[in-house]
Design an enzyme around this catalytic site. Structure first.
Site, PDB file in Angstrom:
ATOM      1  N   HIS A  10       0.820  -1.218   0.000  1.00 43.04           N
ATOM      2  CA  HIS A  10       0.000   0.000   0.000  1.00 43.04           C
ATOM      3  C   HIS A  10       0.855   1.269   0.000  1.00 43.04           C
ATOM      4  O   HIS A  10       0.355   2.358  -0.278  1.00 43.04           O
ATOM      5  CB  HIS A  10      -0.931   0.040   1.211  1.00 43.04           C
ATOM      6  CG  HIS A  10      -1.881  -1.104   1.280  1.00 43.04           C
ATOM      7  ND1 HIS A  10      -2.808  -1.377   0.301  1.00 43.04           N
ATOM      8  CD2 HIS A  10      -2.031  -2.068   2.225  1.00 43.04           C
ATOM      9  CE1 HIS A  10      -3.493  -2.447   0.639  1.00 43.04           C
ATOM     10  NE2 HIS A  10      -3.038  -2.891   1.788  1.00 43.04           N
ATOM     11  N   ASP A  47      -3.329 -11.441  -1.069  1.00 43.69           N
ATOM     12  CA  ASP A  47      -3.590 -10.781   0.204  1.00 43.69           C
ATOM     13  C   ASP A  47      -5.065 -10.434   0.250  1.00 43.69           C
ATOM     14  O   ASP A  47      -5.724 -10.333  -0.785  1.00 43.69           O
ATOM     15  CB  ASP A  47      -2.738  -9.500   0.290  1.00 43.69           C
ATOM     16  CG  ASP A  47      -2.739  -8.882   1.674  1.00 43.69           C
ATOM     17  OD1 ASP A  47      -1.848  -9.233   2.464  1.00 43.69           O
ATOM     18  OD2 ASP A  47      -3.623  -8.061   1.960  1.00 43.69           O
ATOM     19  N   HIS A  49      -6.270  -7.584   0.904  1.00 44.99           N
ATOM     20  CA  HIS A  49      -6.404  -6.248   0.326  1.00 44.99           C
ATOM     21  C   HIS A  49      -5.637  -6.146  -0.991  1.00 44.99           C
ATOM     22  O   HIS A  49      -4.590  -6.768  -1.146  1.00 44.99           O
ATOM     23  CB  HIS A  49      -5.854  -5.173   1.273  1.00 44.99           C
ATOM     24  CG  HIS A  49      -6.549  -5.140   2.581  1.00 44.99           C
ATOM     25  ND1 HIS A  49      -5.936  -5.547   3.739  1.00 44.99           N
ATOM     26  CD2 HIS A  49      -7.804  -4.755   2.915  1.00 44.99           C
ATOM     27  CE1 HIS A  49      -6.792  -5.418   4.744  1.00 44.99           C
ATOM     28  NE2 HIS A  49      -7.933  -4.940   4.266  1.00 44.99           N
TER      29      HIS A  49
END
Length: 105
Positions: A10, A47, A49
Site C-alpha cells: 500500500h 492478500d 487487500h
C-alpha cells in the site's frame, strides 16, 4: 523467489498508506530491474487487500507482470478503489501486464 511479509503493497513512492511505510516488493523489483538487467519479473500479490501502490508502480512497465488476488466486494472492500477491479490491465506498453482477480460474494 521471495516470500515477503509484510508486503508493504500500500506504500506509495513518497507516502505511507494502510500501515505500510515501504513497498518492499516494489523496491526489490525496481532494484533488480536496474542493477541486474532483468527484463521479466512476476509479482504475485495474494492478500485480503489489493496492493494498489505496487500496481501503480508498474502500471506502464511491460517488464513487470503484477498479479493480485484480493477481496473486492464490488468496490466496497478497502482500499475501495475502482482500479482494483479486473478491467484495470495496465496502460501504454504495460497494457496486459496488470492482472487483478477481485473476489466478490
Amino acid at each position: 523467489m521471495a516470500i515477503i511479509r509484510p508486503p508493504g503493497h500500500h506504500a506509495m513512492e513518497h507516502k505511507a498508506c494502510g500501515f505500510c511505510y515501504f513497498n518492499n516488493v516494489a523496491i526489490a523489483a525496481k532494484y533488480a530491474l536496474k542493477h541486474y538487467g532483468l527484463n521479466r519479473i512476476l509479482i504475485v500479490d495474494w492478500d485480503v487487500h489489493h496492493g494498489q501502490a505496487t500496481q501503480y508502480a508498474f502500471y506502464d512497465d511491460p517488464r513487470v507482470l503484477y498479479f493480485s488476488i484480493h477481496l473486492y466486494e464490488h468496490g466496497a472492500f478497502w482500499p475501495e478503489l475502482r482500479e482494483s477491479n479486473f478491467d484495470y490491465v495496465g496502460e501504454g506498453s504495460g497494457k496486459g501486464f496488470n492482472i487483478n482477480v477481485p473476489l466478490n460474494k
